[in-house]
Scaffold this motif. Structure first.
Motif, PDB file in Angstrom:
ATOM      1  N   ARG A  16      75.058  16.374 -26.026  1.00  0.00           N
ATOM      2  CA  ARG A  16      74.646  14.824 -25.424  1.00  0.00           C
ATOM      3  C   ARG A  16      74.035  14.175 -26.337  1.00  0.00           C
ATOM      4  O   ARG A  16      74.070  13.022 -26.678  1.00  0.00           O
ATOM      5  CB  ARG A  16      73.970  15.220 -24.385  1.00  0.00           C
ATOM      6  CG  ARG A  16      73.495  13.791 -23.596  1.00  0.00           C
ATOM      7  CD  ARG A  16      72.698  14.404 -22.165  1.00  0.00           C
ATOM      8  NE  ARG A  16      72.486  12.901 -21.431  1.00  0.00           N
ATOM      9  CZ  ARG A  16      71.944  12.836 -20.427  1.00  0.00           C
ATOM     10  NH1 ARG A  16      71.454  13.767 -19.814  1.00  0.00           N
ATOM     11  NH2 ARG A  16      71.728  11.657 -19.898  1.00  0.00           N
ATOM     12  N   TYR A  17      73.152  14.894 -27.344  1.00  0.00           N
ATOM     13  CA  TYR A  17      72.531  14.017 -28.500  1.00  0.00           C
ATOM     14  C   TYR A  17      72.829  14.859 -29.973  1.00  0.00           C
ATOM     15  O   TYR A  17      71.846  15.579 -30.511  1.00  0.00           O
ATOM     16  CB  TYR A  17      70.988  14.445 -28.312  1.00  0.00           C
ATOM     17  CG  TYR A  17      70.583  13.885 -26.795  1.00  0.00           C
ATOM     18  CD1 TYR A  17      70.445  12.417 -26.682  1.00  0.00           C
ATOM     19  CD2 TYR A  17      70.138  14.677 -25.941  1.00  0.00           C
ATOM     20  CE1 TYR A  17      70.253  11.895 -25.388  1.00  0.00           C
ATOM     21  CE2 TYR A  17      69.857  13.989 -24.616  1.00  0.00           C
ATOM     22  CZ  TYR A  17      69.746  12.843 -24.755  1.00  0.00           C
ATOM     23  OH  TYR A  17      69.395  12.101 -23.146  1.00  0.00           O
ATOM     24  N   THR A  19      73.549  15.622 -33.823  1.00  0.00           N
ATOM     25  CA  THR A  19      73.060  15.077 -35.022  1.00  0.00           C
ATOM     26  C   THR A  19      74.190  15.081 -35.954  1.00  0.00           C
ATOM     27  O   THR A  19      74.313  14.501 -37.049  1.00  0.00           O
ATOM     28  CB  THR A  19      72.223  16.050 -35.662  1.00  0.00           C
ATOM     29  OG1 THR A  19      72.458  17.284 -35.645  1.00  0.00           O
ATOM     30  CG2 THR A  19      70.748  16.199 -34.696  1.00  0.00           C
ATOM     31  N   PHE A  21      78.689  14.681 -35.997  1.00  0.00           N
ATOM     32  CA  PHE A  21      79.722  14.082 -35.041  1.00  0.00           C
ATOM     33  C   PHE A  21      80.626  15.423 -34.822  1.00  0.00           C
ATOM     34  O   PHE A  21      81.149  16.180 -35.728  1.00  0.00           O
ATOM     35  CB  PHE A  21      80.549  13.206 -35.790  1.00  0.00           C
ATOM     36  CG  PHE A  21      81.756  12.644 -35.008  1.00  0.00           C
ATOM     37  CD1 PHE A  21      81.515  11.831 -33.957  1.00  0.00           C
ATOM     38  CD2 PHE A  21      83.143  13.140 -35.491  1.00  0.00           C
ATOM     39  CE1 PHE A  21      82.693  11.415 -33.251  1.00  0.00           C
ATOM     40  CE2 PHE A  21      84.328  12.618 -34.694  1.00  0.00           C
ATOM     41  CZ  PHE A  21      83.938  11.860 -33.494  1.00  0.00           C
ATOM     42  N   LEU A 109      73.342  10.902 -33.553  1.00  0.00           N
ATOM     43  CA  LEU A 109      74.284   9.837 -33.610  1.00  0.00           C
ATOM     44  C   LEU A 109      74.129   8.859 -32.560  1.00  0.00           C
ATOM     45  O   LEU A 109      74.148   9.096 -31.419  1.00  0.00           O
ATOM     46  CB  LEU A 109      75.491  10.612 -33.863  1.00  0.00           C
ATOM     47  CG  LEU A 109      75.832  11.479 -34.966  1.00  0.00           C
ATOM     48  CD1 LEU A 109      77.132  12.089 -34.900  1.00  0.00           C
ATOM     49  CD2 LEU A 109      75.553  10.875 -36.260  1.00  0.00           C
ATOM     50  N   PRO A 110      74.326   7.493 -32.797  1.00  0.00           N
ATOM     51  CA  PRO A 110      74.501   6.395 -31.919  1.00  0.00           C
ATOM     52  C   PRO A 110      76.033   6.496 -31.577  1.00  0.00           C
ATOM     53  O   PRO A 110      76.778   6.222 -32.431  1.00  0.00           O
ATOM     54  CB  PRO A 110      74.117   5.339 -32.591  1.00  0.00           C
ATOM     55  CG  PRO A 110      74.232   5.476 -34.016  1.00  0.00           C
ATOM     56  CD  PRO A 110      74.325   6.916 -34.253  1.00  0.00           C
ATOM     57  N   TRP A 111      76.369   6.902 -30.175  1.00  0.00           N
ATOM     58  CA  TRP A 111      77.715   6.615 -29.792  1.00  0.00           C
ATOM     59  C   TRP A 111      77.636   6.364 -28.190  1.00  0.00           C
ATOM     60  O   TRP A 111      76.832   6.581 -27.625  1.00  0.00           O
ATOM     61  CB  TRP A 111      78.246   7.849 -30.378  1.00  0.00           C
ATOM     62  CG  TRP A 111      78.204   9.386 -29.530  1.00  0.00           C
ATOM     63  CD1 TRP A 111      77.078   9.732 -28.962  1.00  0.00           C
ATOM     64  CD2 TRP A 111      79.093  10.454 -29.444  1.00  0.00           C
ATOM     65  NE1 TRP A 111      77.099  11.097 -28.681  1.00  0.00           N
ATOM     66  CE2 TRP A 111      78.297  11.388 -28.830  1.00  0.00           C
ATOM     67  CE3 TRP A 111      80.176  10.704 -29.885  1.00  0.00           C
ATOM     68  CZ2 TRP A 111      78.902  12.669 -28.721  1.00  0.00           C
ATOM     69  CZ3 TRP A 111      80.755  12.139 -29.568  1.00  0.00           C
ATOM     70  CH2 TRP A 111      80.074  13.012 -28.812  1.00  0.00           C
ATOM     71  N   SER A 112      78.782   6.159 -27.941  1.00  0.00           N
ATOM     72  CA  SER A 112      79.089   5.702 -26.500  1.00  0.00           C
ATOM     73  C   SER A 112      79.879   6.789 -25.632  1.00  0.00           C
ATOM     74  O   SER A 112      80.387   7.537 -26.318  1.00  0.00           O
ATOM     75  CB  SER A 112      79.786   4.291 -26.586  1.00  0.00           C
ATOM     76  OG  SER A 112      81.224   4.506 -27.090  1.00  0.00           O
ATOM     77  N   GLN A 115      83.380   6.742 -26.543  1.00  0.00           N
ATOM     78  CA  GLN A 115      83.723   7.414 -27.946  1.00  0.00           C
ATOM     79  C   GLN A 115      83.621   8.981 -27.591  1.00  0.00           C
ATOM     80  O   GLN A 115      84.434   9.760 -28.048  1.00  0.00           O
ATOM     81  CB  GLN A 115      82.645   7.149 -28.906  1.00  0.00           C
ATOM     82  CG  GLN A 115      82.879   5.920 -29.491  1.00  0.00           C
ATOM     83  CD  GLN A 115      81.848   5.631 -30.444  1.00  0.00           C
ATOM     84  OE1 GLN A 115      80.516   5.414 -29.915  1.00  0.00           O
ATOM     85  NE2 GLN A 115      81.862   4.976 -31.663  1.00  0.00           N
ATOM     86  N   ALA A 116      82.831   9.546 -26.778  1.00  0.00           N
ATOM     87  CA  ALA A 116      82.661  11.017 -26.443  1.00  0.00           C
ATOM     88  C   ALA A 116      83.862  11.345 -25.469  1.00  0.00           C
ATOM     89  O   ALA A 116      84.507  12.437 -25.778  1.00  0.00           O
ATOM     90  CB  ALA A 116      81.119  11.040 -25.523  1.00  0.00           C
ATOM     91  N   GLU A 118      86.893  10.277 -25.848  1.00  0.00           N
ATOM     92  CA  GLU A 118      87.935  10.356 -26.613  1.00  0.00           C
ATOM     93  C   GLU A 118      87.863  11.400 -27.428  1.00  0.00           C
ATOM     94  O   GLU A 118      88.826  12.129 -27.721  1.00  0.00           O
ATOM     95  CB  GLU A 118      87.901   8.908 -27.449  1.00  0.00           C
ATOM     96  CG  GLU A 118      89.129   8.758 -28.283  1.00  0.00           C
ATOM     97  CD  GLU A 118      89.199   9.421 -29.715  1.00  0.00           C
ATOM     98  OE1 GLU A 118      90.186   9.897 -30.202  1.00  0.00           O
ATOM     99  OE2 GLU A 118      88.014   9.779 -30.336  1.00  0.00           O
ATOM    100  N   LEU A 119      86.712  11.679 -27.831  1.00  0.00           N
ATOM    101  CA  LEU A 119      86.703  12.925 -28.613  1.00  0.00           C
ATOM    102  C   LEU A 119      86.715  14.301 -27.877  1.00  0.00           C
ATOM    103  O   LEU A 119      87.574  15.072 -28.217  1.00  0.00           O
ATOM    104  CB  LEU A 119      84.959  13.042 -29.358  1.00  0.00           C
ATOM    105  CG  LEU A 119      84.894  14.437 -30.214  1.00  0.00           C
ATOM    106  CD1 LEU A 119      85.925  14.851 -31.337  1.00  0.00           C
ATOM    107  CD2 LEU A 119      83.477  14.315 -30.871  1.00  0.00           C
TER     108      LEU A 119
END
Length: 131
Positions: A16-17, A19, A21, A109-112, A115-116, A118-119
């Motif tokens: 979830r958080y 560091t 990718f 990492l700042p991500w939405s 994006q998560a 899709e990964l």
């Protein structure tokens, strides 16, 4: 929680958080705290048998110079047993590798959510192609 793989006892999900990718956690579904003493050998081997394909999928999807696989946690913080699968991107200076790369104090990492998602889909697809 975005689950990318699971079996009867364990599941793997995106951090979830993160560091790094592509960071994934693999954890038992039942509460366990110690990586060895709380697991009989067969249960230890079963969680590692999920860590292995998850790590291969991460490496297939995310460019990595090295992938860290380790167990971290604390009785003062996250006491639930989990394995980190964390891909180190190519080109990271040595002083920013290893524990430095994994420490949230050095930034997450700042991500939405899109994006998560899709990964997670890419990792599930990679898992489905492993032999």
């Amino acid at each position: 929680m975005l689950i990318i793989a699971e079996d009867e006892e364990n599941f793997a999900f995106l951090s979830r958080y993160p560091t790094l990718f592509g960071s994934v956690l693999v954890a038992p579904k039942l509460h366990r705290e110690h990586v060895v003493r709380d697991l009989p050998e067969d249960a230890f081997l079963r969680i590692m048998s999920l860590v292995h394909p998850v790590t291969r999928a991460v490496e297939a999807v995310v460019p990595s110079e090295r992938t860290y696989v380790l167990s971290l946690g604390s009785q003062q913080g996250n006491s639930h047993l989990h394995r980190h699968v964390a891909p180190l991107p190519p080109g990271v200076p040595y002083r920013e590798q290893q524990f430095h790369a994994l420490m949230a104090d050095n930034g997450v990492l700042p991500w939405s959510l899109p994006q998560a998602v899709e990964l997670a889909e890419r990792l599930r697809a990679a898992l489905s192609t492993l032999d």
